[in-house]
Motif scaffolding. Structure first.
Motif, short mmCIF file in Angstrom:
data_model
loop_
_atom_site.label_atom_id
_atom_site.label_comp_id
_atom_site.label_asym_id
_atom_site.label_seq_id
_atom_site.Cartn_x
_atom_site.Cartn_y
_atom_site.Cartn_z
N GLY A 33 57.87 83.74 79.53
CA GLY A 33 58.41 84.06 80.84
C GLY A 33 57.37 83.82 81.92
N TYR A 34 57.82 83.82 83.15
CA TYR A 34 56.93 83.48 84.27
C TYR A 34 55.80 84.50 84.44
CZ TYR A 34 55.38 82.44 89.02
OH TYR A 34 54.62 82.13 90.13
N ALA A 35 56.12 85.79 84.39
CA ALA A 35 55.12 86.82 84.68
C ALA A 35 53.98 86.82 83.66
CB ALA A 35 55.79 88.20 84.74
N ARG A 36 54.31 86.64 82.39
CA ARG A 36 53.28 86.71 81.34
C ARG A 36 52.56 85.38 81.13
NH1 ARG A 36 55.89 88.29 76.18
NH2 ARG A 36 53.74 88.26 75.43
N TYR A 54 44.26 72.30 88.53
CA TYR A 54 44.26 72.66 89.94
C TYR A 54 44.09 71.47 90.87
CZ TYR A 54 44.38 77.66 88.99
OH TYR A 54 44.77 78.92 88.60
N ARG A 55 43.67 70.32 90.33
CA ARG A 55 43.68 69.11 91.16
C ARG A 55 45.10 68.63 91.39
NH1 ARG A 55 38.85 67.55 88.39
NH2 ARG A 55 40.07 66.40 86.82
N ARG A 56 46.02 69.06 90.53
CA ARG A 56 47.40 68.61 90.61
C ARG A 56 48.33 69.65 91.25
NH1 ARG A 56 44.67 66.02 86.81
NH2 ARG A 56 45.44 64.01 86.01
N TRP A 57 48.13 70.91 90.93
CA TRP A 57 48.97 71.98 91.46
C TRP A 57 48.07 73.10 91.95
CZ3 TRP A 57 49.94 69.61 86.70
CH2 TRP A 57 51.09 68.81 86.65
N LYS A 58 48.39 73.62 93.12
CA LYS A 58 47.51 74.63 93.70
C LYS A 58 47.70 76.02 93.10
CE LYS A 58 50.50 75.55 97.71
NZ LYS A 58 50.57 75.53 99.19
N ASN A 59 48.87 76.26 92.46
CA ASN A 59 49.09 77.58 91.86
C ASN A 59 50.19 77.48 90.80
OD1 ASN A 59 51.61 77.68 93.28
ND2 ASN A 59 50.50 78.39 95.09
N LYS A 60 50.41 78.58 90.11
CA LYS A 60 51.39 78.63 89.03
C LYS A 60 52.79 78.36 89.54
CE LYS A 60 52.39 82.66 87.01
NZ LYS A 60 52.33 83.84 86.11
N PHE A 61 53.12 78.87 90.70
CA PHE A 61 54.46 78.72 91.25
C PHE A 61 54.79 77.25 91.48
CE2 PHE A 61 57.71 78.76 94.53
CZ PHE A 61 58.58 79.74 94.06
N ASP A 66 57.61 71.97 89.66
CA ASP A 66 57.55 70.62 89.08
C ASP A 66 58.09 70.61 87.64
OD1 ASP A 66 56.76 69.09 91.16
OD2 ASP A 66 54.74 68.67 90.44
N ALA A 67 57.85 71.69 86.92
CA ALA A 67 58.33 71.77 85.54
C ALA A 67 59.86 71.76 85.50
CB ALA A 67 57.79 73.02 84.86
N LEU A 68 60.50 72.43 86.46
CA LEU A 68 61.96 72.42 86.53
C LEU A 68 62.47 71.03 86.93
CD1 LEU A 68 62.92 75.80 88.21
CD2 LEU A 68 63.42 75.07 85.90
N ASP A 69 61.82 70.42 87.91
CA ASP A 69 62.22 69.08 88.33
C ASP A 69 62.11 68.10 87.18
OD1 ASP A 69 62.94 69.61 90.93
OD2 ASP A 69 60.98 69.15 91.77
N TYR A 70 61.07 68.24 86.40
CA TYR A 70 60.84 67.35 85.26
C TYR A 70 62.03 67.40 84.29
CZ TYR A 70 58.72 65.60 80.92
OH TYR A 70 58.45 64.91 79.76
N GLY A 71 62.48 68.61 83.99
CA GLY A 71 63.58 68.77 83.06
C GLY A 71 64.86 68.14 83.57
N PHE A 72 65.16 68.33 84.86
CA PHE A 72 66.38 67.75 85.40
C PHE A 72 66.28 66.23 85.43
CE2 PHE A 72 68.92 66.10 88.94
CZ PHE A 72 70.17 66.45 88.48
N ARG A 73 65.12 65.70 85.81
CA ARG A 73 64.97 64.23 85.84
C ARG A 73 65.13 63.64 84.45
NH1 ARG A 73 60.51 65.41 88.97
NH2 ARG A 73 59.12 64.74 87.31
#
Length: 199
Positions: A33-36, A54-61, A66-73
């Protein structure tokens, strides 16, 4: 993600590293899950360093978006059939088939359930889920329904939004009822088609 997009240091991005991080993130979202889920877990699973992530994403959110977008694509790219070339009923069946959240990722239902469970702590996650996973799927079915309505296959008064939501919701109902999802497109269209079609 764009493999040619440069990092802050100006070097081209390595698409394989991007994908390894994204896939590790998706697995952790299902398992923890997201929190853990932690950045430390993700970099360990992806076998990269924290600076690389961190060169690619500034934070977990941002990473989760991007992880959700990846799945839909990935799911979208699995379908090569042009819906406009199908007979009307076949086009709707195929559109409903493409709604299936588990088409690319068998753990999609768990993933989406985990996001809903985060609502009290991280309400913005639900909006991300709506924007990046739900609305693109609904839009596909709505567009097919509008096209068929414009071709006068359906009654002019059909509510394309409600029908699209009913079709999408059928996958969740089947998941919780233990019904086979592979049969959903034909079963749903068999029920809806007589009510929508012109006499």
């Amino acid at each position: 993600m764009d493999a040619q997009r440069a990092s802050s240091g100006g070097r081209p991005r390595d698409a394989a590293i991007d994908e390894a991080i994204i896939l590790a993130t998706r697995k952790r979202l299902v398992r923890d899950g997201y929190a853990r889920m932690t950045i430390g877990d993700i970099v360990a699973d992806a076998k990269v360093t924290r600076p690389t992530l961190y060169r690619r994403w500034k934070n977990k959110f941002d990473l989760v978006v991007d992880a959700l977008d990846y799945g839909f694509r990935k799911q979208r790219d699995m379908h090569a059939v042009d819906l406009s070339g199908l007979e009307p009923r076949e086009a709707l069946v195929e559109a409903v088939r493409r709604l299936d959240p588990a088409c690319y990722n068998p753990d999609a239902m768990v993933l989406m359930g985990n996001f809903a469970g985060e609502l009290p702590r991280t309400p913005e996650l639900l909006e991300i889920l709506r924007t990046h996973a739900v609305e693109p799927r609904l839009a596909l079915v709505e567009e097919v329904l509008r096209q068929l309505r414009d071709r006068q296959v359906f009654q002019a008064a059909i509510d394309v939004r409600t029908i699209a939501m009913m079709c999408f919701g059928s996958y969740f109902a089947a998941f919780y009822a233990g019904e086979p999802r592979e049969e959903i497109p034909e079963r749903v269209v068999a029920v809806l088609w007589p009510a929508m079609a012109r006499a």
